[in-house]
Design a protein around this motif. Structure first.
Motif, PDB file in Angstrom:
ATOM      1  N   GLU A  52      37.738  48.666  -9.102  1.00 26.53           N
ATOM      2  CA  GLU A  52      36.729  48.982 -10.108  1.00 26.53           C
ATOM      3  C   GLU A  52      37.191  50.090 -11.051  1.00 26.53           C
ATOM      4  OE1 GLU A  52      33.514  49.717  -7.412  1.00 26.53           O
ATOM      5  OE2 GLU A  52      33.180  47.568  -7.076  1.00 26.53           O
ATOM      6  N   ALA A  53      37.800  51.141 -10.471  1.00 21.47           N
ATOM      7  CA  ALA A  53      38.216  52.283 -11.287  1.00 21.47           C
ATOM      8  C   ALA A  53      39.327  51.891 -12.263  1.00 21.47           C
ATOM      9  CB  ALA A  53      38.671  53.427 -10.388  1.00 21.47           C
ATOM     10  N   VAL A  54      40.325  51.189 -11.757  1.00 23.09           N
ATOM     11  CA  VAL A  54      41.439  50.801 -12.633  1.00 23.09           C
ATOM     12  C   VAL A  54      40.954  49.774 -13.658  1.00 23.09           C
ATOM     13  CG1 VAL A  54      43.711  49.687 -12.708  1.00 23.09           C
ATOM     14  CG2 VAL A  54      43.193  51.340 -10.906  1.00 23.09           C
ATOM     15  N   GLY A  55      40.061  48.878 -13.212  1.00 23.92           N
ATOM     16  CA  GLY A  55      39.502  47.899 -14.149  1.00 23.92           C
ATOM     17  C   GLY A  55      38.793  48.580 -15.313  1.00 23.92           C
ATOM     18  N   ARG A  56      37.930  49.525 -14.972  1.00 24.45           N
ATOM     19  CA  ARG A  56      37.207  50.262 -16.023  1.00 24.45           C
ATOM     20  C   ARG A  56      38.185  50.989 -16.957  1.00 24.45           C
ATOM     21  NH1 ARG A  56      33.456  51.783 -11.948  1.00 24.45           N
ATOM     22  NH2 ARG A  56      34.654  53.693 -11.581  1.00 24.45           N
ATOM     23  N   ALA A  57      39.204  51.622 -16.366  1.00 24.00           N
ATOM     24  CA  ALA A  57      40.158  52.382 -17.174  1.00 24.00           C
ATOM     25  C   ALA A  57      40.934  51.463 -18.116  1.00 24.00           C
ATOM     26  CB  ALA A  57      41.113  53.156 -16.265  1.00 24.00           C
ATOM     27  N   LEU A  58      41.352  50.302 -17.601  1.00 23.32           N
ATOM     28  CA  LEU A  58      42.099  49.362 -18.446  1.00 23.32           C
ATOM     29  C   LEU A  58      41.216  48.857 -19.585  1.00 23.32           C
ATOM     30  CD1 LEU A  58      43.924  47.296 -15.671  1.00 23.32           C
ATOM     31  CD2 LEU A  58      45.033  48.821 -17.335  1.00 23.32           C
ATOM     32  N   ASP A  59      39.969  48.545 -19.247  1.00 19.32           N
ATOM     33  CA  ASP A  59      39.050  48.038 -20.271  1.00 19.32           C
ATOM     34  C   ASP A  59      38.782  49.095 -21.337  1.00 19.32           C
ATOM     35  OD1 ASP A  59      39.025  45.694 -18.865  1.00 19.32           O
ATOM     36  OD2 ASP A  59      37.100  46.051 -17.886  1.00 19.32           O
ATOM     37  N   ALA A  60      38.900  50.369 -20.924  1.00 15.40           N
ATOM     38  CA  ALA A  60      38.675  51.463 -21.877  1.00 15.40           C
ATOM     39  C   ALA A  60      39.958  51.827 -22.626  1.00 15.40           C
ATOM     40  CB  ALA A  60      38.129  52.685 -21.147  1.00 15.40           C
ATOM     41  N   GLY A  69      44.228  47.470  -4.550  1.00 14.43           N
ATOM     42  CA  GLY A  69      43.161  47.319  -5.537  1.00 14.43           C
ATOM     43  C   GLY A  69      43.693  47.354  -6.962  1.00 14.43           C
ATOM     44  N   THR A  70      44.688  48.210  -7.186  1.00 17.92           N
ATOM     45  CA  THR A  70      45.296  48.318  -8.516  1.00 17.92           C
ATOM     46  C   THR A  70      45.990  47.013  -8.902  1.00 17.92           C
ATOM     47  OG1 THR A  70      45.573  50.704  -8.306  1.00 17.92           O
ATOM     48  CG2 THR A  70      47.030  49.585  -9.854  1.00 17.92           C
ATOM     49  N   LEU A  71      46.718  46.424  -7.941  1.00 22.19           N
ATOM     50  CA  LEU A  71      47.359  45.126  -8.207  1.00 22.19           C
ATOM     51  C   LEU A  71      46.317  44.126  -8.707  1.00 22.19           C
ATOM     52  CD1 LEU A  71      49.799  44.373  -5.223  1.00 22.19           C
ATOM     53  CD2 LEU A  71      50.352  45.257  -7.514  1.00 22.19           C
ATOM     54  N   ARG A  72      45.179  44.076  -7.988  1.00 17.33           N
ATOM     55  CA  ARG A  72      44.157  43.100  -8.363  1.00 17.33           C
ATOM     56  C   ARG A  72      43.592  43.381  -9.758  1.00 17.33           C
ATOM     57  NH1 ARG A  72      40.520  38.985  -6.967  1.00 17.33           N
ATOM     58  NH2 ARG A  72      38.811  39.212  -8.414  1.00 17.33           N
ATOM     59  N   ALA A  73      43.290  44.643 -10.039  1.00 18.30           N
ATOM     60  CA  ALA A  73      42.712  44.992 -11.354  1.00 18.30           C
ATOM     61  C   ALA A  73      43.668  44.605 -12.474  1.00 18.30           C
ATOM     62  CB  ALA A  73      42.386  46.482 -11.405  1.00 18.30           C
ATOM     63  N   LEU A  74      44.970  44.845 -12.270  1.00 17.74           N
ATOM     64  CA  LEU A  74      45.958  44.491 -13.290  1.00 17.74           C
ATOM     65  C   LEU A  74      46.056  42.974 -13.431  1.00 17.74           C
ATOM     66  CD1 LEU A  74      48.692  47.093 -12.258  1.00 17.74           C
ATOM     67  CD2 LEU A  74      47.440  47.097 -14.435  1.00 17.74           C
ATOM     68  N   GLN A  75      46.143  42.292 -12.284  1.00 19.79           N
ATOM     69  CA  GLN A  75      46.328  40.845 -12.304  1.00 19.79           C
ATOM     70  C   GLN A  75      45.132  40.129 -12.911  1.00 19.79           C
ATOM     71  OE1 GLN A  75      47.226  40.873  -8.115  1.00 19.79           O
ATOM     72  NE2 GLN A  75      49.386  40.399  -8.421  1.00 19.79           N
ATOM     73  N   GLU A  76      43.917  40.646 -12.630  1.00 20.90           N
ATOM     74  CA  GLU A  76      42.694  40.080 -13.218  1.00 20.90           C
ATOM     75  C   GLU A  76      42.796  40.014 -14.733  1.00 20.90           C
ATOM     76  OE1 GLU A  76      39.484  42.680 -12.183  1.00 20.90           O
ATOM     77  OE2 GLU A  76      38.971  41.617 -10.320  1.00 20.90           O
ATOM     78  N   ARG A  77      43.493  41.022 -15.315  1.00 25.99           N
ATOM     79  CA  ARG A  77      43.579  41.118 -16.776  1.00 25.99           C
ATOM     80  C   ARG A  77      44.872  40.553 -17.333  1.00 25.99           C
ATOM     81  NH1 ARG A  77      40.502  44.309 -14.425  1.00 25.99           N
ATOM     82  NH2 ARG A  77      38.518  44.986 -15.346  1.00 25.99           N
TER      83      ARG A  77
END
Lengths: 259, 259
Positions: free
Chosen positions: A153-161, A178-186
């Protein structure tokens, strides 16, 4: 430092292990430290994550204790840890050597920074400054909870921002997963666009895709020293606390290759 | 069923929990069952993975025991589990409903099939036959070890040898995590080319990429019943073993969506 390995290390020395899990809560840690084993327990090896040094010192003056990890240790108590500042410096330097320049840090507490996170951020910053890179507070991605989901969630929010990095040093393997997932999602490619490192060399770090470059504490050495120190206390040593450093190494895998 | 949750369930009932980890080895399980707690322990909740029914019955007739999981339970001992055959049937049916037709099974022992694997394969086969699909032994991918790394290797070898599937039912989440990696290493898209399901709804199953569709046992219900049964034994119930089923559900995530 979960049970099976610790149990084997204890058995070799003729001890039997009673495990208690605290769920990394202050209530859990207080319960363990305050509980009475009615003569069953000769000593205690504990890896506190939230209890403070002074609180630990107040509890259990009745039996020998060895602390593991980065919690500040009372001067009266033995402690074994790896040098977290040095290891964080080294894993960050690995990224710098691989040509990364905008390197973030992920997964520390958003408030009440733990000693673990503090030391790892210190080493991360040391490496950046040593390489002539600026340590930009905008590159620190705090997490609401110290968990894989928290860092998704944190990395996702940061990337989106608009977070703009080419590497992320994660506080631990869970944050890295979790970071891997946030990056891969995007659709951000790891390690091509962003390299990622973990910490702990947990069993899953070789199995994620990509597998994780991570700081690998020498668990066997840590347990060996912890039981040796406890042994000495149980057999009468009553001096000042010994604070010892155990070895570690950086295990390089796919998420942050050599270059 | 790791510690913290079990400890809380026990505390609510005024018990204190001593955990012992066996590393899923026969030596570890025998050590726990044979050990003497010198009057400290009122009862035991154990989830054996390799000890046999008759061996469990021979040990510890001195204190109440409740078994968790699929190990065949002696008629004299209480046991709580989910219906593994039904759950495996249901998760396989989920894949059939989503249009999958060549569905494999991953991660069981390559020799000495455990009762857990046996029941899950039975349910898997039931669902296939019920849908008019053949249960082809060539679609069973055994693993040298019950671990994520074991299934990376086993699924990798099978794919390289020409395994042709559009879905894989994995014995547990660890096998599913390894399966994800083996597929991704080879550029096989999950779930587009191959859907994947896990079992246990471990914490990481929501965080893998893609996240895992998995069988989710109702841990709170299992612990609630286990402690209730143990309570009754401790307070004098001395009848035949009660064998109870606990609820579960299929949690649908990205690795095997509805369709």
């Amino acid at each position: 430092l979960r049970g099976a390995r610790g149990s084997r290390a204890a058995e070799k020395r003729g001890y039997r292990v009673l495990l208690e899990e605290t769920d990394a809560t202050i209530e859990g840690e207080r319960a363990v430290m305050s509980s009475s084993e009615a003569g069953m327990v000769d000593g205690m090896i504990i890896q506190p994550s939230v209890m403070s040094s002074s609180e630990i010192a107040r509890h259990r003056s009745d039996i020998p204790i060895v602390l593991l990890g980065e919690t500040p240790a009372p001067l009266t108590i033995d402690r074994v840890m790896i040098d977290n500042v040095a290891a964080a410096r080294e894993v960050t330097q690995h990224l710098i050597d691989a040509g990364r320049r905008r390197i973030g840090f992920v997964g520390h507490e958003s408030s009440a920074l733990s000693e673990t996170s503090r030391q790892r951020i210190l080493g991360y910053q040391d490496a950046l400054l040593g390489a002539g890179l600026s340590a930009d507070p905008a590159l620190l991605v705090a997490s609401d909870s110290i968990s894989a989901l928290g860092s998704v969630e944190a990395v996702g929010r940061a990337l989106d921002a608009g977070l703009d990095v080419d590497a992320l040093v994660c506080r631990d393997d869970l944050a890295a997963i979790g970071t891997l997932r946030a990056l891969q999602e995007r659709g951000v490619r790891v390690p091509d666009d962003v390299a990622v490192t973990g910490w702990d060399d947990t069993r899953l770090s070789a199995v994620t895709f990509p597998s994780l470059t991570t700081v690998s504490p020498d668990i066997d050495a840590i347990l060996e020293r912890a039981f040796a120190l406890l042994d000495e206390r149980i057999h009468g040593y009553d001096g000042i606390g010994r604070h010892e450093l155990a070895p570690y190494r950086i295990v390089v895998r796919e998420s942050a290759p050599e270059h």
